[in-house]
Design an enzyme around this catalytic site. Sequence first.
Site, mmCIF file in Angstrom:
data_model
loop_
_atom_site.group_PDB
_atom_site.id
_atom_site.type_symbol
_atom_site.label_atom_id
_atom_site.label_comp_id
_atom_site.label_asym_id
_atom_site.label_seq_id
_atom_site.Cartn_x
_atom_site.Cartn_y
_atom_site.Cartn_z
ATOM 1 N N HIS A 1 -3.139 -1.192 9.452
ATOM 2 C CA HIS A 1 -1.608 -1.334 8.852
ATOM 3 C C HIS A 1 -0.747 0.363 9.380
ATOM 4 O O HIS A 1 -1.140 0.962 8.499
ATOM 5 C CB HIS A 1 -1.469 -1.954 7.899
ATOM 6 C CG HIS A 1 -1.963 -1.796 6.713
ATOM 7 N ND1 HIS A 1 -2.904 -0.136 6.835
ATOM 8 C CD2 HIS A 1 -3.195 -2.780 6.235
ATOM 9 C CE1 HIS A 1 -3.840 -0.549 4.907
ATOM 10 N NE2 HIS A 1 -4.146 -1.725 4.698
ATOM 11 N N PHE B 1 1.133 -5.724 -5.096
ATOM 12 C CA PHE B 1 1.684 -5.527 -3.281
ATOM 13 C C PHE B 1 0.852 -6.625 -1.977
ATOM 14 O O PHE B 1 0.035 -7.144 -2.502
ATOM 15 C CB PHE B 1 0.507 -3.721 -2.469
ATOM 16 C CG PHE B 1 0.318 -2.489 -3.488
ATOM 17 C CD1 PHE B 1 1.836 -2.282 -3.258
ATOM 18 C CD2 PHE B 1 0.366 -2.093 -4.968
ATOM 19 C CE1 PHE B 1 1.994 -0.725 -3.807
ATOM 20 C CE2 PHE B 1 0.397 -1.046 -5.609
ATOM 21 C CZ PHE B 1 1.256 -0.176 -5.218
ATOM 22 N N GLY B 2 2.100 -6.518 -1.702
ATOM 23 C CA GLY B 2 1.441 -7.680 -0.185
ATOM 24 C C GLY B 2 2.489 -8.647 -0.268
ATOM 25 O O GLY B 2 2.675 -9.715 -1.273
ATOM 26 N N HIS C 1 -6.632 -11.434 4.351
ATOM 27 C CA HIS C 1 -6.898 -11.801 2.833
ATOM 28 C C HIS C 1 -6.668 -13.666 2.799
ATOM 29 O O HIS C 1 -5.663 -13.697 2.287
ATOM 30 C CB HIS C 1 -6.192 -10.839 2.140
ATOM 31 C CG HIS C 1 -5.364 -9.200 1.493
ATOM 32 N ND1 HIS C 1 -6.819 -8.520 1.888
ATOM 33 C CD2 HIS C 1 -5.256 -8.656 2.472
ATOM 34 C CE1 HIS C 1 -6.517 -7.379 1.937
ATOM 35 N NE2 HIS C 1 -5.560 -7.716 2.690
ATOM 36 N N ASP D 1 -1.736 -8.591 7.994
ATOM 37 C CA ASP D 1 -1.918 -8.520 6.379
ATOM 38 C C ASP D 1 -1.804 -9.561 5.287
ATOM 39 O O ASP D 1 -0.945 -9.107 4.524
ATOM 40 C CB ASP D 1 -1.071 -7.081 5.866
ATOM 41 C CG ASP D 1 -2.186 -5.786 4.793
ATOM 42 O OD1 ASP D 1 -3.259 -6.929 4.052
ATOM 43 O OD2 ASP D 1 -1.621 -4.940 4.506
ATOM 44 N N ARG E 1 -8.442 -14.871 -0.598
ATOM 45 C CA ARG E 1 -8.266 -15.264 -1.523
ATOM 46 C C ARG E 1 -10.212 -16.387 -2.233
ATOM 47 O O ARG E 1 -10.057 -16.211 -3.014
ATOM 48 C CB ARG E 1 -7.513 -15.227 -2.347
ATOM 49 C CG ARG E 1 -6.284 -15.460 -1.672
ATOM 50 C CD ARG E 1 -6.017 -13.301 -2.012
ATOM 51 N NE ARG E 1 -4.984 -12.210 -2.198
ATOM 52 C CZ ARG E 1 -4.653 -11.367 -2.202
ATOM 53 N NH1 ARG E 1 -5.557 -10.603 -2.078
ATOM 54 N NH2 ARG E 1 -3.436 -10.471 -1.999
ATOM 55 N N HIS F 1 -0.056 -14.110 -2.783
ATOM 56 C CA HIS F 1 0.425 -13.659 -4.213
ATOM 57 C C HIS F 1 0.930 -14.516 -4.910
ATOM 58 O O HIS F 1 1.954 -16.034 -4.593
ATOM 59 C CB HIS F 1 0.899 -12.508 -4.817
ATOM 60 C CG HIS F 1 -0.025 -11.228 -4.352
ATOM 61 N ND1 HIS F 1 -1.309 -10.582 -4.712
ATOM 62 C CD2 HIS F 1 0.104 -10.577 -3.534
ATOM 63 C CE1 HIS F 1 -2.118 -10.165 -4.618
ATOM 64 N NE2 HIS F 1 -1.008 -9.176 -3.776
ATOM 65 N N HIS G 1 -8.233 2.137 5.467
ATOM 66 C CA HIS G 1 -7.081 1.028 4.767
ATOM 67 C C HIS G 1 -6.676 2.876 4.561
ATOM 68 O O HIS G 1 -7.623 3.600 3.024
ATOM 69 C CB HIS G 1 -6.696 0.393 4.024
ATOM 70 C CG HIS G 1 -6.119 0.737 3.002
ATOM 71 N ND1 HIS G 1 -5.161 -0.691 2.427
ATOM 72 C CD2 HIS G 1 -5.532 1.406 2.112
ATOM 73 C CE1 HIS G 1 -4.197 -0.401 1.748
ATOM 74 N NE2 HIS G 1 -4.617 1.291 1.326
ATOM 75 N N HIS H 1 -6.854 -8.718 10.743
ATOM 76 C CA HIS H 1 -6.780 -9.207 8.942
ATOM 77 C C HIS H 1 -5.938 -9.649 8.223
ATOM 78 O O HIS H 1 -4.914 -9.915 8.105
ATOM 79 C CB HIS H 1 -5.170 -7.025 8.842
ATOM 80 C CG HIS H 1 -5.729 -6.358 7.773
ATOM 81 N ND1 HIS H 1 -5.684 -4.952 7.542
ATOM 82 C CD2 HIS H 1 -5.884 -6.736 6.004
ATOM 83 C CE1 HIS H 1 -5.641 -5.278 6.370
ATOM 84 N NE2 HIS H 1 -5.976 -5.096 5.561
HETATM 85 ZN ZN LIG Z 1 -5.418 -2.497 3.210
#
Ligand SMILES: [Zn+2]
Length: 427
Positions: free
Chosen positions: A234, A325-326, A64, A307, A66, A311, A181, A62
Amino acid sequence: MKLLIANGHLIDPSAPENTGMSVLIEDGRVTGWLKQNETPPEGCEIFDASGLLVAPGFIDMHVHLREPGQEHKETIASGCAAAVAGGWASVCPMPNTNPVNDNAAITRYMIEQAAKAGLANVFPIGAITKSSDGSELAEMGEMKAAGAIAVSDDGRPVPNAGIMRRAMQYARDFDLPVIDHCEDKSLSSGGVMHEGRISLLLGLKGMPALAEEIDAVRDILIARETGARIHIAHVSTKGAIEAVRRAKNEGINVTCEVTPHHFTFTDAAVEGYDTNTKMAPPLRSEDHLEAVLEGLRDGTIDAIATDHAPHHSDEKALEYDRAPFGITGLETALGLAFTELVHKGVIDLVRLVELCSTNPAKIFGLTGRGSLTPGSIADVTILDPELQWTYSNAESRSKSKNNPFDGRQFHGAAVATIVAGKVVFKG
Ligand SMILES: [Zn+2]
């Protein structure tokens, strides 16, 4: 190309008795295990793993990355550089790129960018619905043919049970796991942290545990009815973990993952209003953290996944309510797993390898991975369980620096990552 990983302590959950063996790699595959005193074949390069653990390559289920769309936060190349520096040989990027990965062309693009970078393996996750807007199903079969290994509308969970049911029937027919999710937005919308005593004290709007639990229960019931494979992303609440435990006992095809921040922090970390403590699902209260640790101990939780959510610092510099978030996590996950779980006696080393490699490979059907038995693909993570080190955001390979563990001391780390027989990171 021959490489012998010698003198290490091999941890392969599929062959627990072979800890003393050296691993022979030829042309990207494991071709044999040698006893420590056996002569290596001629022309063989030696990787001296004295004092180190040798494990099948870790797989982060998991992340991201981008790209496409938000390359100022991360690219596939920079994300893969962070991954291998953190011990991850493979990463599975979520589809919430711009445009959303809801079709074969984007899935293929992501795999091509990863091949150009030549670092970690990238196994994309396709969207469940077109643009992840929860209405029309995406072309799962075409994405699978292009290389997608699962489907998810991570971050924008399918609100409609009828559409989720059709999605699971469809995913089942393509033999694709559905990653969920779990967040009922009618309960969590507007919330920025866990709803409880601390959100009340801080005057921040809370996201109740119920928002996760209700969605987990709904989708487990849909999985039971459809026979689909469901993987809860998560997991962070006592109720959702209990629901997974019950479902497993009933024989429903459900698995789940936990993030390092959810086994480390409670919502007390939000007290300084550091926006790097803002993520979805939010950091929970002590009783939920206890349930996470129990789930790791008893096998209810199948995997550790970061996860990793980069950002830009300008966005995270906003006030708590408005920040996205994140947090990033690829380079701090194993430091946390050793420090918070292994050295505190929550899990042992075999279980760590199961959580980070063997189980992710099984759940996503990544044949030839998750083990180092002869014939396997030669993805290897080499770990130093005793290394004392300090993480620094300034030195991170990720393009983004939104990680709350800047300056934190860790006990244990990944020190080398090998992908298809090639050393792509050595610390
Ligand atoms: Zn998620």
